[in-house]
Motif scaffolding. Structure first.
Motif, PDB file in Angstrom:
ATOM      1  N   GLY A 209      34.071  82.586  15.607  1.00 51.95           N
ATOM      2  CA  GLY A 209      33.117  83.512  15.001  1.00 51.95           C
ATOM      3  C   GLY A 209      31.711  83.273  15.497  1.00 51.95           C
ATOM      4  O   GLY A 209      30.972  84.229  15.800  1.00 51.95           O
ATOM      5  N   SER A 270      38.087  86.374  12.933  1.00 55.55           N
ATOM      6  CA  SER A 270      36.719  85.854  12.794  1.00 55.55           C
ATOM      7  C   SER A 270      35.799  86.472  13.833  1.00 55.55           C
ATOM      8  O   SER A 270      34.637  86.788  13.551  1.00 55.55           O
ATOM      9  N   ALA A 274      32.504  88.796  13.060  1.00 54.48           N
ATOM     10  CA  ALA A 274      31.172  88.469  13.575  1.00 54.48           C
ATOM     11  C   ALA A 274      30.626  89.568  14.485  1.00 54.48           C
ATOM     12  O   ALA A 274      29.405  89.679  14.662  1.00 54.48           O
TER      13      ALA A 274
END
Length: 346
Positions: A209, A270, A274
């Motif tokens: 992320g 993730s 992000a």
């Protein structure tokens, strides 16, 4: 007469120590490597003229070539480090771009040699490979099978699709000095397996992320959701892990996928969290499937293979938002890759 003949046969001690001994060392350092290179080059030409033969010469030539390729990467990387003010501006955009351009040229050279020596051909079946996502960041999720597929994908992203890749790789790849120096200067996340990292260390999902934050229009984050090269033992272990965790439906789907390994969803999801504007490109490829061990690689030399690579692009709007739906969506695409591989295997 006798004394003169003796001098001719054996030089004085000081000549042997001061002149001859250093001269032999110099010849060993300069002439011997040149002789080895010439012999290896002649052998490489013979392998081209005699396809399917001379495994030892092919393997030796590629190992020697990669050694010198590694050395060139290190020397040029050192020059870039000096040029950046001894590392002062090494992270500046201009030097980041210089490293990407240099990496693309070096991979061009490497794959030129691979095609010539090993007769390995790479075909992109879907030439678009995410072109519909042009102008926005992408997350590239690829199967992981056989040696070098990460090199192939990075090369394709840099040269065919004009992307600046951010890469998720195993930490052990840093044993290679060229990879260690070059990729540690570019956006890269080297991942340590859970069993080998400290208990308080960040998890892989968090690290991926972090790497995905700030992806822009020409960036591509490359991740391998399977977590490693597919082997029968790993595939069965992943199925058993899903079953032990009570994920019986996913375990049943994983059992039906004979050519791939059940993906880990955490890192990919993730990255998408992000970088919500990023599209996704799923990648399948064939041609390296049977190259798992050193013995496999030796058996297949010279490879005389064709690697076929295909991409399935997904627009950001088509990525599910709920966690359970996302995991099912990932498994659906992985099943599609498995079916495509079954249709395209040699």
């Amino acid at each position: 007469m006798t004394r003169a003949a003796g001098l001719w046969r054996l030089p004085p001690r000081w000549v042997r120590r001061v002149v001859l001994a250093p001269l032999v060392v110099l010849l060993a350092l300069v002439v011997l490597p040149i002789g080895v290179l010439v012999a290896a080059f002649v052998g490489a030409v013979m392998t081209w003229l005699l396809p399917g033969r001379l495994r030892i010469v092919r393997a030796f030539w590629m190992a020697l070539f990669y050694l010198y390729w590694d050395a060139v990467v290190i020397v040029v990387a050192f020059a870039l480090w000096v040029g950046s003010g001894f590392g002062w501006h090494i992270r500046a955009p201009a030097f980041q771009r210089a490293h990407y351009v240099f990496a693309a040229r070096m991979l061009d050279v490497l794959f030129w040699q691979v095609r010539w020596t090993l007769r390995l051909r790479i075909v992109v079946e879907d030439a678009d490979l995410g072109g519909v996502l042009r102008g926005r960041p992408v997350v590239v999720a690829s199967r992981h099978a056989g040696p070098g597929d990460s090199f192939i994908l990075v090369h394709a992203l840099l040269t065919q699709f004009d992307r600046e890749p951010r890469i998720v790789l195993k930490d052990t790849l840093q044993w290679d000095p060229a990879i260690d120096v070059l990729l540690n200067r570019l956006p890269t996340q080297f991942v340590t397996p859970r069993a080998a990292r400290p208990s308080d260390a960040p998890g892989m999902s968090d690290l991926v992320g972090d790497l995905a934050r700030g992806l822009d229009h020409d960036d591509a984050l490359l991740i391998f959701p399977e977590g490693g090269n597919v082997t029968p033992r790993r595939r069965l272990g992943r199925i058993e892990a899903l079953r032990s965790a009570g994920r019986t439906e996913l375990a049943a789907q994983a059992e039906q996928m004979a050519n791939v390994m059940a993906p880990h969803a955490g890192g990919l999801l993730s990255a998408l969290e992000a970088a919500p504007d990023a599209g996704v490109v799923f990648i399948g490829h064939t041609g390296l499937d049977r190259l798992v061990t050193v013995a496999d690689i030796w058996r297949e030399l010279p490879m005389d293979k064709q690697i076929v690579m295909k991409g399935w692009p997904v627009q950001p709007a088509d990525v599910p938002q709920a966690g359970a739906d996302q995991e099912a969506w990932l498994f659906d695409h992985w099943r599609r890759i498995d079916e495509w591989i079954a249709d395209h295997q040699e």
